[in-house]
Design a protein around this motif. Sequence first.
Motif, PDB file in Angstrom:
ATOM      1  N   GLN A  69       0.861  -1.186   0.000  1.00 16.59           N
ATOM      2  CA  GLN A  69       0.000   0.000   0.000  1.00 16.59           C
ATOM      3  C   GLN A  69       0.893   1.231   0.000  1.00 16.59           C
TER       4      GLN A  69
ATOM      5  N   THR B 168       2.014  -5.801   2.236  1.00 16.41           N
ATOM      6  CA  THR B 168       2.133  -4.641   3.127  1.00 16.41           C
ATOM      7  C   THR B 168       2.555  -5.079   4.520  1.00 16.41           C
TER       8      THR B 168
ATOM      9  N   VAL C 142      -3.250  -3.461   4.527  1.00 14.83           N
ATOM     10  CA  VAL C 142      -3.935  -2.519   3.641  1.00 14.83           C
ATOM     11  C   VAL C 142      -5.062  -1.797   4.372  1.00 14.83           C
TER      12      VAL C 142
ATOM     13  N   ARG D  86      -3.669  -5.077  -2.832  1.00 13.13           N
ATOM     14  CA  ARG D  86      -5.098  -5.201  -2.546  1.00 13.13           C
ATOM     15  C   ARG D  86      -5.401  -6.517  -1.817  1.00 13.13           C
TER      16      ARG D  86
END
Length: 459
Positions: free
Chosen positions: A162, A193, A341, A188
């Motif tokens: 992200q 992340t 995220v 996504r």
Amino acid sequence: MTLSRRQLLQGVGAGVSVGVLGNTASTPAAASTAPSGDDTRRVLVHPDNGLLGGLIDVIEQLGGTKLLEFEHFEFVAAEVPESRLDDLLGASGIAHVEDDEETGIPDDWSPDLLEFLLPPDRSDCSTHPDEQASWGLERIGADEVEADGSGVDIGILDTGIQTDHCSVSVAGGRNFTADGLAGDYEDRHGHGTHVAGIAGALENDLGVVGTAPEATLHAVKVLDDEGRGRYSELIAGIDWCMSNDIELISMSLGGEEESRAVDDAVEAAHDAGHLLLTAAGNAGNAGDGACSEETMSYPATHEKVLAVAAMDEDDTLASYSSVGEAIDLLAPGTDIVSSVVDNEYAEASGTSMACPFVTGVAALVWENGEGNGPGPNETVREVLTVTAEPVLETCEEGAGLVDARAALGADMAGDSDGTPRSGSGQDGGLGGGGRIGSALEWVSDAVTGLLEWIRGLFG
């Protein structure tokens, strides 16, 4: 898996169906000329003369499509009609063909959002909670060292990162999956992340902090939004890191099959001075310290990759952690707090979480060495393993638990045989600069002093 002529014929006879990729992030797929209703198969095709142009011509003549071509490797990823696979294998100039196998993260990876760390307004960084270190960061001593990874590049080969997370800074990257364009390396999924946060979340008083908070993170998206990918996409990520002088290549992923193409990519990157690190896998272990057990995923089993197993907070081997002869190091992997995220924070477990701890410590060691860019990968790897802390006292941990304090107290110049040695005091080791020495260094100095005192007694 390399395909023999017999295996290709068996595949055709069985009518094996392999999904069509469509467009990749780097090379648009041409319209397929495969006969209507003919299934296609993703393969990696190697020439026997290094002439890729002729190889691509052969693929297209057989109704296939080139999917990916690489800057540093002399093979291509392609999609070929099942009915023409035997023709491809027998064509002039083709050395061998292998399946473009799947890679990814465990299907059951499920982070637990931490309510007490959720900000009232996730888009407003000023509302994010105060920074806290995970138990893993503290256990390996990364919270006690001055090095921060400045000037070192880390490629996170995963589901992306992200880019506007309040705790993570992303310098750039590339997407090699079919989910989005080449410049769309947004995460996504959440896995990438989380991994990125463990390796290098910012020390900005918000949320979480990473092992090397000033390292430069690059989002190399080789897994799609479902956490799945292909070896060709992984290879493309390694290729991109080589082209961009990314020192550390961190791969919290794995597959079931070995691959000559991935072997070639790993060996080329290693020979160019990059350090490749990967999660051992989450296939579990018997927990009995048996050295004969082999549950590791690939490419963790490759000798040029630094493979990381996971432990629990009580210093025991995590039940989910894969083990095997190729394990190099142990790192915290259970209930690790990091970024995810949607500007959130979560706790997650896996060898995927253990790997970026070692990546972060590698960045700290790399920072303290001489020079920038790829090069000292073997020295850094040796420092990490020689200074590791034995915890399990079994072969399941490799050299032991990665130890940031001891690693930064090691001298990368090493002894005459190339083995890293401990530094001397606050100014010793990897260029000095007030680095905190290791417990091993202190013991060494104490023993040396005692021996000198004894020699004085006897004149």
